[in-house]
Design a protein around this motif. Sequence first.
Motif, PDB file in Angstrom:
ATOM      1  N   TYR A 303       0.798  -1.249   0.000  1.00  0.00           N
ATOM      2  CA  TYR A 303       0.000   0.000   0.000  1.00  0.00           C
ATOM      3  C   TYR A 303       0.820   1.284   0.000  1.00  0.00           C
ATOM      4  O   TYR A 303       0.249   2.363  -0.039  1.00  0.00           O
ATOM      5  CB  TYR A 303      -0.987   0.060   1.192  1.00  0.00           C
ATOM      6  N   ILE A 304       2.139   1.214   0.091  1.00  0.00           N
ATOM      7  CA  ILE A 304       2.921   2.448   0.019  1.00  0.00           C
ATOM      8  C   ILE A 304       4.092   2.289  -0.939  1.00  0.00           C
ATOM      9  O   ILE A 304       4.422   1.181  -1.350  1.00  0.00           O
ATOM     10  CB  ILE A 304       3.438   2.923   1.402  1.00  0.00           C
ATOM     11  N   GLU A 305       4.702   3.430  -1.239  1.00  0.00           N
ATOM     12  CA  GLU A 305       5.744   3.448  -2.256  1.00  0.00           C
ATOM     13  C   GLU A 305       7.105   3.630  -1.590  1.00  0.00           C
ATOM     14  O   GLU A 305       7.223   4.337  -0.585  1.00  0.00           O
ATOM     15  CB  GLU A 305       5.423   4.593  -3.217  1.00  0.00           C
ATOM     16  N   GLY A 308       9.121   7.202  -0.639  1.00  0.00           N
ATOM     17  CA  GLY A 308       8.671   7.914   0.558  1.00  0.00           C
ATOM     18  C   GLY A 308       9.320   7.336   1.810  1.00  0.00           C
ATOM     19  O   GLY A 308       9.745   8.066   2.711  1.00  0.00           O
ATOM     20  N   MET A 312      11.889   9.411   4.266  1.00  0.00           N
ATOM     21  CA  MET A 312      11.552   9.608   5.679  1.00  0.00           C
ATOM     22  C   MET A 312      12.592   8.965   6.598  1.00  0.00           C
ATOM     23  O   MET A 312      12.917   9.521   7.648  1.00  0.00           O
ATOM     24  CB  MET A 312      10.173   9.031   5.976  1.00  0.00           C
ATOM     25  N   LEU A 378       2.884   6.814   6.224  1.00  0.00           N
ATOM     26  CA  LEU A 378       2.634   6.779   4.776  1.00  0.00           C
ATOM     27  C   LEU A 378       1.347   6.024   4.453  1.00  0.00           C
ATOM     28  O   LEU A 378       0.619   6.388   3.532  1.00  0.00           O
ATOM     29  CB  LEU A 378       3.831   6.159   4.049  1.00  0.00           C
ATOM     30  N   ASN A 380      -1.263   5.976   6.265  1.00  0.00           N
ATOM     31  CA  ASN A 380      -2.388   6.853   6.574  1.00  0.00           C
ATOM     32  C   ASN A 380      -2.692   7.820   5.436  1.00  0.00           C
ATOM     33  O   ASN A 380      -3.750   8.418   5.394  1.00  0.00           O
ATOM     34  CB  ASN A 380      -2.128   7.623   7.866  1.00  0.00           C
ATOM     35  N   MET A 381      -1.743   7.990   4.530  1.00  0.00           N
ATOM     36  CA  MET A 381      -1.959   8.874   3.372  1.00  0.00           C
ATOM     37  C   MET A 381      -2.409   8.097   2.154  1.00  0.00           C
ATOM     38  O   MET A 381      -2.662   8.688   1.114  1.00  0.00           O
ATOM     39  CB  MET A 381      -0.624   9.536   2.991  1.00  0.00           C
ATOM     40  N   SER A 382      -2.424   6.768   2.236  1.00  0.00           N
ATOM     41  CA  SER A 382      -2.555   5.972   1.011  1.00  0.00           C
ATOM     42  C   SER A 382      -3.996   5.543   0.735  1.00  0.00           C
ATOM     43  O   SER A 382      -4.647   4.932   1.586  1.00  0.00           O
ATOM     44  CB  SER A 382      -1.670   4.728   1.122  1.00  0.00           C
ATOM     45  N   PRO A 383      -4.493   5.837  -0.463  1.00  0.00           N
ATOM     46  CA  PRO A 383      -5.841   5.388  -0.829  1.00  0.00           C
ATOM     47  C   PRO A 383      -5.923   3.856  -0.923  1.00  0.00           C
ATOM     48  O   PRO A 383      -6.984   3.283  -0.690  1.00  0.00           O
ATOM     49  CB  PRO A 383      -6.087   6.041  -2.191  1.00  0.00           C
ATOM     50  N   LEU A 384      -4.813   3.219  -1.257  1.00  0.00           N
ATOM     51  CA  LEU A 384      -4.811   1.752  -1.357  1.00  0.00           C
ATOM     52  C   LEU A 384      -4.996   1.129   0.024  1.00  0.00           C
ATOM     53  O   LEU A 384      -5.675   0.123   0.185  1.00  0.00           O
ATOM     54  CB  LEU A 384      -3.503   1.249  -1.973  1.00  0.00           C
ATOM     55  N   LEU A 386      -6.501   2.596   2.600  1.00  0.00           N
ATOM     56  CA  LEU A 386      -7.884   2.859   3.020  1.00  0.00           C
ATOM     57  C   LEU A 386      -8.814   1.805   2.426  1.00  0.00           C
ATOM     58  O   LEU A 386      -9.646   1.226   3.127  1.00  0.00           O
ATOM     59  CB  LEU A 386      -8.303   4.258   2.558  1.00  0.00           C
ATOM     60  N   LYS A 387      -8.653   1.543   1.118  1.00  0.00           N
ATOM     61  CA  LYS A 387      -9.503   0.553   0.448  1.00  0.00           C
ATOM     62  C   LYS A 387      -9.336  -0.826   1.069  1.00  0.00           C
ATOM     63  O   LYS A 387     -10.308  -1.540   1.317  1.00  0.00           O
ATOM     64  CB  LYS A 387      -9.164   0.498  -1.047  1.00  0.00           C
TER      65      LYS A 387
ATOM     66  N   PHE B  10       6.328  17.236   1.536  1.00  0.00           N
ATOM     67  CA  PHE B  10       6.426  15.779   1.717  1.00  0.00           C
ATOM     68  C   PHE B  10       6.518  15.424   3.204  1.00  0.00           C
ATOM     69  O   PHE B  10       5.852  14.510   3.688  1.00  0.00           O
ATOM     70  CB  PHE B  10       7.639  15.226   0.964  1.00  0.00           C
ATOM     71  N   VAL B  16      -4.315  15.831   4.968  1.00  0.00           N
ATOM     72  CA  VAL B  16      -4.291  14.398   4.648  1.00  0.00           C
ATOM     73  C   VAL B  16      -5.547  13.728   5.187  1.00  0.00           C
ATOM     74  O   VAL B  16      -6.015  14.069   6.280  1.00  0.00           O
ATOM     75  CB  VAL B  16      -3.077  13.713   5.310  1.00  0.00           C
ATOM     76  N   THR B  38      -6.425  10.572  -4.646  1.00  0.00           N
ATOM     77  CA  THR B  38      -7.844  10.845  -4.449  1.00  0.00           C
ATOM     78  C   THR B  38      -7.962  12.222  -3.793  1.00  0.00           C
ATOM     79  O   THR B  38      -7.275  12.493  -2.815  1.00  0.00           O
ATOM     80  CB  THR B  38      -8.487   9.792  -3.532  1.00  0.00           C
ATOM     81  N   LEU B  54      -5.724  11.667  -0.409  1.00  0.00           N
ATOM     82  CA  LEU B  54      -5.002  10.419  -0.120  1.00  0.00           C
ATOM     83  C   LEU B  54      -4.139  10.129  -1.335  1.00  0.00           C
ATOM     84  O   LEU B  54      -4.602  10.265  -2.467  1.00  0.00           O
ATOM     85  CB  LEU B  54      -5.974   9.254   0.104  1.00  0.00           C
ATOM     86  N   THR B  55      -2.890   9.747  -1.113  1.00  0.00           N
ATOM     87  CA  THR B  55      -1.985   9.507  -2.245  1.00  0.00           C
ATOM     88  C   THR B  55      -1.115   8.283  -2.018  1.00  0.00           C
ATOM     89  O   THR B  55      -0.561   8.098  -0.933  1.00  0.00           O
ATOM     90  CB  THR B  55      -1.095  10.742  -2.492  1.00  0.00           C
ATOM     91  N   PHE B  56      -1.030   7.453  -3.058  1.00  0.00           N
ATOM     92  CA  PHE B  56      -0.043   6.373  -3.102  1.00  0.00           C
ATOM     93  C   PHE B  56       0.966   6.802  -4.145  1.00  0.00           C
ATOM     94  O   PHE B  56       0.626   6.968  -5.316  1.00  0.00           O
ATOM     95  CB  PHE B  56      -0.719   5.057  -3.519  1.00  0.00           C
ATOM     96  N   GLY B  57       2.192   7.016  -3.729  1.00  0.00           N
ATOM     97  CA  GLY B  57       3.185   7.433  -4.702  1.00  0.00           C
ATOM     98  C   GLY B  57       4.441   7.929  -4.041  1.00  0.00           C
ATOM     99  O   GLY B  57       4.572   7.886  -2.821  1.00  0.00           O
ATOM    100  N   CYS B  58       5.345   8.429  -4.866  1.00  0.00           N
ATOM    101  CA  CYS B  58       6.651   8.851  -4.370  1.00  0.00           C
ATOM    102  C   CYS B  58       6.555  10.190  -3.628  1.00  0.00           C
ATOM    103  O   CYS B  58       5.473  10.763  -3.498  1.00  0.00           O
ATOM    104  CB  CYS B  58       7.617   8.968  -5.537  1.00  0.00           C
ATOM    105  N   GLY B  59       7.681  10.694  -3.192  1.00  0.00           N
ATOM    106  CA  GLY B  59       7.731  11.951  -2.456  1.00  0.00           C
ATOM    107  C   GLY B  59       7.106  13.091  -3.242  1.00  0.00           C
ATOM    108  O   GLY B  59       6.367  13.909  -2.687  1.00  0.00           O
TER     109      GLY B  59
END
Lengths: 399, 170
Positions: A303-305, A308, A312, A378, A380-384, A386-387, B10, B16, B38, B54-59
């Motif tokens: 669920y995260i990349e 990031g 961090m 991270l 907590n920020m991820s739409p994946l 949440l789903k 970031f 959020v 989203t 909400l974001t899945f991705g890099c910095g």
Amino acid sequence: MSILNLDHLAANPLLPEVQEAMIEAIKMNYGNPSSQHQLGDEAAAALQQAREQVAGLINSPVLKEVVFTSSGTESVNHAVKGVAFANAEKGKHIVTSNIEHNAILRTLRALKMMDYKVTSVPVDEYGLINPSDVADAIREDTILVTIMHSNNEIGTIQPIEEIGRITQEKKVIFHCDAVDSVGVVPIDVQKLGVNLLSFAANQFYGPSGVGGLYIRRGTRIWPLLDGGVQENNKRAGTENLIGIIGMGVAAEFATREMDFRIKHTRKLKQKLTEGLQSRIKNIFINGHPELSLPNLVSVSVQYIEGEGIVLMLDEENIAVSTRSACAAGALQASHVLLSIGRDFADAQGTLVITFGRDTTESDIERFLEVLEEVVQTLRNMSPLYLKAMQEKAEGVALS
Amino acid sequence: MYSKTVMDHFKNPRNVGEMKDADGVGEVGNPICGDMMTIYIKVKDDYIDDISFLTFGCGAAIAVSSILTEMAKGKTIGEAQKINNKSVAAALEGLPKNKLHCSNLGADALQLAIRDYQDRKAGIVREGPKRSDKHEHHHGDACYCPYCDMEAEEDSPVCVNCGRELDEAH
């Protein structure tokens, strides 16, 4: 606060003894090993000593079979292109695997542009090659099999001995890219049955800019660099004597400390793997559970990349590497992770954690603590995420 | 690699989280490098009263989402419709060119959220957020190597500048 280096694969620290030997070598103001006067003799003796030390590390019976190069990359290029060019009349077919390092992939890509044909064998979910696939891939016109010893992303160690038996039986030249294994796990070129084996000093606390290529006597291969008669006519160019001396000392220590290093890193690996599994849910530990490097853990965090996570952790002075496509500048996910069956999103959240003789258990503990927080931030920020959590809640409600 | 502003957003991302009572939701997914965003908006008297992401991705993807929410908050719908990926990148003091490909999708998600809000107001009901898998992999007519930022030649399998393999879709 000092940086906690859990990215040993990218940058191993130099051993203090290696540093000293290299500084001493600079002060010695050595001559050219090829010269016929006294200055040359001293340099040639130093070169010879380093060759003995390196030959000892890979158990090469004949000193001349060890050729110094500028890097693991050069060794790989030399082995593959040198065999391809020298044996072109016999055939232009090469067998490799789906999870090789870029040094191999891009060398083969260059050869493909010169009408060489390549067959690439698959790996299983642990990243293991089936030797019978290699046997099946060998044809009448096959001139080379090139398979890595251990994988730099997931750590899986291949059944090189078995593949060596196949290539010997079928009389095909066998090159093994052992850059991530030499100095880390025992390597015996006689036992492995390889014709060629590539390695690099910086993987075992030696300097970068020095590599080695084992070339078994009688292997039909051309030099990559043409010129003088250095390195038994195998590699022209005045030797990087200071670097080579550093490599020799590093090789001697690696041979001597091998048992300790394996025991030490294996213990850390176990602690790290268990810590990851107990602290963080929804992860995959990649690679083979037993047949793998003791100093490497690959983990895919769902669920995260990865970038990031790396950024961090860097804020907390912890250095790790990611195999996520974006951080590495590429837009494609790792071919290794896709080959073992990770999907695109999971491959994106992959960390490669590498450590060594200087890493302590409290380092691993600190890493685990920080990672747990970073992953949650991270996620907590991820739409994946949440789903996934919503689906899980629905599943619970339904049952 | 990243500007100070990108790193700030970031490390301390603004706004959020999921918004359960949103008036409009826009979702953008990128099949090539896997980034997903989203954007949720709450609209009051034609103003964007609240916004979250909400974001899945890099910095870069996270920074884009964060600064976008700051840019849109308090704006009228008409003003917010003028926000595009270019103005987001400019507000971040620039992004690496290869990140312009994949990470800079925030404004697209915002525009989808606004359209979702307008559709809902017009009585169009749909299940789930308004989403798009569309991914623009071009900047105008030129295409850039993701490794070295140099302009890539069309149809070339490798970058002529750095020699690395290019995606078929470049």
